[in-house]
Design an enzyme around this catalytic site. Structure first.
Site, PDB file in Angstrom:
ATOM      1  N   CYS A 124      21.018 -20.518  10.851  1.00 42.21           N
ATOM      2  CA  CYS A 124      20.396 -21.337   8.661  1.00 42.21           C
ATOM      3  C   CYS A 124      20.388 -23.147   9.711  1.00 42.21           C
ATOM      4  O   CYS A 124      19.340 -23.517   9.633  1.00 42.21           O
ATOM      5  CB  CYS A 124      20.349 -20.987   8.549  1.00 42.21           C
ATOM      6  N   ASP A 358      12.142 -23.806   4.864  1.00 45.52           N
ATOM      7  CA  ASP A 358      13.768 -22.350   4.372  1.00 45.52           C
ATOM      8  C   ASP A 358      13.618 -21.990   6.385  1.00 45.52           C
ATOM      9  O   ASP A 358      12.213 -21.206   5.808  1.00 45.52           O
ATOM     10  CB  ASP A 358      12.738 -21.815   3.518  1.00 45.52           C
ATOM     11  N   HIS A 360      14.973 -19.384   6.644  1.00 47.91           N
ATOM     12  CA  HIS A 360      15.530 -17.547   6.223  1.00 47.91           C
ATOM     13  C   HIS A 360      13.859 -16.690   5.991  1.00 47.91           C
ATOM     14  O   HIS A 360      13.892 -15.524   5.665  1.00 47.91           O
ATOM     15  CB  HIS A 360      16.090 -18.056   4.847  1.00 47.91           C
TER      16      HIS A 360
END
Length: 472
Positions: A124, A358, A360
């Site tokens: 990430c 994000d 993820h």
């Protein structure tokens, strides 16, 4: 035979972890992000206000509302902030969606030296670093005013696609098990959005660069800033595929990736990483004025990366206004940061909440080498917000300066901001005249030969290794 057996075990282990992470990071419930209509929203140097639709009234309202938060840095010079004001919610959505979004991927070509075909669960911070660099390249090739013409064709409800994609896979697999099919048939996603309208010459040129920038971040060994290349550069700092990367280490990896890029289009861009929270102005200007690989002289644009800590174990809330000020600047390309255990790409704020993208979400590999590859998965349909209090103190701040004059102007403005925000004797970072060698530090790494990282850099990277994100 023993080595072969070990390789097979690693492959099986990798496939199992890939399947687990795919389930974990793809099965995402749709969540809504709420914005106040009474507070301005800043996104990478632009300001939006949702309270009114009138352009003039929005301009007045936004500046008066935000002056309290940012005016202390600029005083009467607040009007110098180069922001575009809009009362239209759709304009903000279009701007946000146009930013390049890079997430976990699966089923990409195997990473050299490992059995990994996905970065789910560990990549990430590399992805947020890619997003920051991508924003810098978008400013360089497209300018801040550019927006993707098809941005609003992506309905906010498309955030359900991460879930629906997994549902379709699981459903197809289940049906295949019932019918004893070896290759489950996954129903194609319905085509969405209107047919592409006709574009003029400028729009066509911009779309070429739009696709080219995304292709540089493709998940293949040949992509200049793809995961495969970044991991190769990370090996020089002791990192391997599957390890956890901190924002400071990623800053140095990005610098190396840009230095080693051979695409002629990238010869006009360089990256400078601050040393020990200090930006040495002469080192930056030397980079901007260095020769191209072709031997031609020319001023390069520079992306400045500054690894900092916003506190000790927890983020110091005294830095909130400073972070707001940074994200309101036209030079800012975002922040590689996050909260403990997760890395995010911060691009804006409203009130005391940060706006971020994000990484993820586990999406399928996209071959960016094919003509007209699908773009939708590289653009986030909806923003997320997070309280500043939850932010991890370890982060890397990024700035873009097209010319030496831009750098000098930016350094002056940021220095004023740093002095205004510092309640203690020493600010978060500083701009210093001269070269690093003038202060008995290691000279600029431009002349490194056999090793991508100098011994001094390795020591700094080792120091920062204790500040890395611990991923779930």
């Amino acid at each position: 035979m023993e080595a072969t057996g070990t390789d097979e075990v690693e492959k099986i282990k990798s496939k199992f972890m890939s399947a687990w992470h795919n389930m974990k990071y793809s099965w995402v419930l749709k969540t809504k992000t709420y914005f106040s209509r009474n507070s301005p929203v800043f996104l990478l140097g632009k300001c939006y206000h949702f309270k009114t639709e009138g352009e003039y009234r929005a301009l007045h309202s936004c500046q008066s509302s935000s002056a309290g938060a940012l005016g202390r840095y600029y005083g009467s010079n607040f009007d110098r902030i180069n922001t575009e004001i809009s009362g239209n919610v759709e304009e903000f959505r279009k701007d946000f969606i146009s930013r390049i979004w890079l997430t976990y991927r699966e089923e990409f070509p195997q990473i050299k030296g490992s059995a990994l075909t996905t970065d789910c669960g560990w990549g990430c911070t590399l992805r947020t670093g890619q997003m920051l660099l991508a924003q810098g390249l978008m400013l360089h090739f497209l300018g801040r005013a550019w927006v993707w013409p098809e941005a609003l064709d992506m309905d906010g409800s498309d955030s359900e696609s991460w879930t629906s994609n997994t549902v379709r896979k699981l459903t197809a697999s289940f049906e295949a098990s019932l019918t004893a099919e070896r290759d489950p048939k996954i129903l194609p996603r319905p085509q969405r959005g209107p047919a592409r309208r006709s574009w003029d010459v400028t729009e066509m040129r911009n779309e070429v660069y739009h696709r080219k920038i995304i292709s540089w971040f493709g998940d293949s060994p040949l992509a200049a800033f793809g995961l495969h290349q970044l991991i190769e550069y990370g090996k020089k700092s002791g990192k391997i595929a599957g390890d956890w990367y901190g924002p400071a280490v990623v800053a140095h990896i990005l610098r190396k990736a840009v230095e080693e890029a051979r695409d002629p289009e990238l010869q006009g861009v360089t990256v400078y990483v601050a040393q020990d929270c200090t930006v040495y102005s002469s080192d930056v200007i030397d980079r901007q004025c260095s020769f191209m690989d072709s031997g031609k002289a020319g001023t390069k644009a520079v992306i400045i990366l500054v690894p900092v800590r916003l506190g000790g174990e927890r983020t110091n809330t005294d830095y909130l206004e400073f972070v707001k000020g940074i994200l309101s600047l036209e030079y800012c390309v975002g922040i590689i940061g996050g909260k403990p255990k997760q890395s995010y790409y911060f691009a804006g704020f409203q009130d005391d909440s940060l706006i971020y993208m994000d990484p993820h979400y586990c999406q399928s590999f996209v071959d960016v080498s094919i003509k007209d590859f699908p773009l939708e998965s590289f653009h986030c349909p909806s923003p997320k917000k997070m309280s500043f209090k939850k932010m991890d103190p370890s982060c890397t701040i990024g700035f873009y300066c097209r010319t030496v004059q831009d750098f000098e102007k930016a350094s002056d403005e940021i220095t004023k901001m740093l002095k205004s925000s510092s309640k203690e004797k020493y600010p978060l970072f500083t701009f210093v005249k001269g070269h690093s060698r003038d202060y008995d530090f290691a000279s600029s790494p431009l002349h490194e030969e056999n090793d991508l990282f100098s011994e001094d850099e390795k020591k700094r990277l080792k120091k920062f290794s204790t500040e890395e994100f611990v991923l779930l």
